[in-house]
Design an enzyme around this catalytic site. Structure first.
Site, PDB file in Angstrom:
ATOM      1  N   GLU A 185       1.058  -1.175  -0.068  1.00 58.19           N
ATOM      2  CA  GLU A 185       0.049   0.101  -0.055  1.00 58.19           C
ATOM      3  C   GLU A 185       0.903   1.202  -0.072  1.00 58.19           C
ATOM      4  O   GLU A 185       0.502   2.203   0.132  1.00 58.19           O
ATOM      5  CB  GLU A 185      -0.942   0.053   1.071  1.00 58.19           C
ATOM      6  N   CYS A 201      -3.157  -4.838   4.200  1.00 60.44           N
ATOM      7  CA  CYS A 201      -1.951  -5.777   4.596  1.00 60.44           C
ATOM      8  C   CYS A 201      -1.930  -7.074   3.891  1.00 60.44           C
ATOM      9  O   CYS A 201      -1.232  -8.076   4.367  1.00 60.44           O
ATOM     10  CB  CYS A 201      -1.854  -6.006   6.187  1.00 60.44           C
ATOM     11  N   HIS A 259      -1.759 -12.579  10.852  1.00 58.11           N
ATOM     12  CA  HIS A 259      -1.239 -11.169  10.635  1.00 58.11           C
ATOM     13  C   HIS A 259      -1.154 -10.425  11.932  1.00 58.11           C
ATOM     14  O   HIS A 259      -1.940 -10.502  12.785  1.00 58.11           O
ATOM     15  CB  HIS A 259      -2.452 -10.203   9.730  1.00 58.11           C
TER      16      HIS A 259
END
Lengths: 142, 347
Positions: free
Chosen positions: B80, B112, B234
């Protein structure tokens, strides 16, 4: 001004991304940046492309404290003459190293970094810089 | 079967401590660090960004795998923080690896999880014999508005994974995704910094998607928590993956090795992949890994990965995640502001 540097940088991309120069098969000399003709052998020279390994040592260096426009964010930084293992010398920044830690003869490896950019709207130029060789442990399987 | 033929990582050298950021904004650094489980984050140098991090990680992956870069048929870079809004990062990576021009390439963006989306795409291309080897990269130099909670966690780093069929070091046995429209975190076109839904980023976003994504893949494959030796979730901070593990009933020791978040915090598109890389650095042949990435917006990609004997032939060729974590130099907030272009008057 947005198009500034485009053709100039594009011509050199392969050479500056991967340290690609050439090697003369006649006199066994290496060249970077790449030459059109071997300066030693002239018409007898036989040039072939050579991808330098990117390993070498610091031949000499200077610490830049008064930087030109575009480099002020990096002050103080190290500019060195690096002698590659193939025998060629080139000028490049040394990164991942504090100015007080650089020394002549230090082993370095080529890394890929941003070199400069043509303003906020222009192209970004990437290429080689050098850093101290990183220790590899590799977590040997017990 | 399709799997990982090589992987490489890159983490910039600079670190800033949570307490140092807190000092500038008058927060209680010790309490914040303990509460969020984040102690220091990686910071890119003034000449580092997603293209350079991607190239370094990809070069490590190629060296690890021992493949000819000319065999790479696809490159997808998930991030990103691509350096250009229009002009792919992947073409820079291709040229810097000396790949052929016979290759497809695109940049991905899904907060992400863009890196794991790239893994899934390359798996499809490899399994359908369209390409021999695919390169999937997750890399970021994440942005956090000065003074915002994100400033404590937005870090930098990247992971490159080569996906192929021959000599795989780890087989990807299964993958599935869970996707909804959930506005928990976003950055509008032309904005320098992202915005987020604060507490909304927890239950309806991270926990729902990672949890449902994990349960979905276990249901599809008829597996349970006991079938796996390592779990990777994550890591937006140190608290969330641990809480996720508790919700799913994952023993802490199966999650512990992937928690790179404590040393470098959230490398965004590289976050779950960095945890996976650290597990691959130490796992034994036969070990099974369950990974779930998460991307705001929102979605999760779950993977079941089996470590193969081949992995023993590749270790020691390139620096490990821990090698990069150990190489660090602390900077203070003023140097951080200088490197991250938060001082606007400086060209």
């Amino acid at each position: 001004m947005g198009e500034q540097g485009v053709a100039h940088v594009w011509r050199k991309l392969r050479a500056i991304y991967n340290i690609e120069g050439n090697h003369c098969k006649t006199c066994d000399s290496y060249f970077f940046p790449p030459r059109l003709v071997c300066p030693n052998c002239r018409r007898k020279g036989q040039l072939e492309e050579h991808h330098f390994k990117g390993l070498g040592k610091v031949h000499t260096f200077a610490i830049v404290r008064q930087a030109p426009e575009g480099f002020k964010r990096q002050v103080p930084y190290i500019v060195a003459q690096v002698e590659l293992d193939e025998g060629v010398r080139l000028t490049a920044q040394i990164v991942n190293c504090d100015p007080e830690d650089v020394e002549i003869g230090m082993r370095v490896r080529a890394c890929f970094r941003k070199i400069t950019e043509y303003g906020e709207r222009g192209i970004i130029v990437y290429g080689y810089k050098f850093e101290p060789v990183l220790k590899v442990t590799g977590h040997p399987y017990p | 079967m399709v799997g990982i033929v090589g992987y490489g990582v890159y983490i910039p050298r600079y670190r800033i401590k949570t307490e140092e950021i807190a000092r500038v904004w008058g927060d209680d650094g010790k309490r914040l660090a303990k509460g969020l489980g984040v102690f220091e984050k990686s910071v890119p140098g003034p000449d580092e960004e997603v293209a350079t991090i991607s190239v370094e990680a990809a070069r490590n992956a190629v060296k690890y795998a021992g493949i000819d870069p000319k065999d790479i048929g696809a490159i997808y870079v998930g991030s990103e923080s691509h350096p250009y809004a229009v002009k792919p990062t992947g073409t820079i990576v291709a040229e810097a690896l000396s790949c052929t021009t016979d290759l497809t390439c695109a940049d991905y963006e899904f907060a992400c999880k863009a890196g794991t989306a790239a893994i899934q795409t390359t798996m499809g291309l490899v399994q359908s014999n369209m390409i021999k080897i695919g390169l999937a990269i997750g890399a970021d130099t994440a942005q956090g508005r000065p003074g915002d909670a994100l400033e404590y966690s937005a870090a930098a780093g990247g992971v490159a994974i080569l996906v192929g069929m021959d000599n795989v070091v780890a087989t990807i046995e299964a993958t599935s995704s869970f996707t909804t429209d959930t506005p928990d975190f976003w950055r509008r076109e032309g904005e320098d910094f992202p915005s987020h839904g604060a507490r909304f980023t927890g239950e309806p976003a991270y926990f729902r998607h990672v949890g449902e994504g994990a349960r979905l893949l276990m249901r599809k494959t008829g597996t349970t928590i006991d079938d796996f030796d390592y779990f990777v979730f994550h890591m937006p901070n140190g608290k969330f993956p641990l809480a996720m593990g508790r919700q799913l009933g994952v023993p802490k020791e199966k999650l512990e090795d992937s928690l790179v978040v404590r040393q470098i915090v959230n490398t965004y598109s590289g976050s779950a992949m960095m945890g996976l890389a650290r597990v691959l650095d130490i796992a034994k042949p036969g070990d099974k890994i369950f990974m779930v990435s998460y991307g705001s917006g929102a979605g999760s990609d779950a993977f079941i990965i089996r470590v193969e004997k081949e992995i023993l032939n590749h270790r020691g060729k390139v620096p490990t995640v821990d090698d990069f974590i150990a190489r660090k130099t602390y900077i203070d907030y003023s140097e951080y502001a200088k490197y991250r272009r938060k001082i606007k008057a400086l060209a």
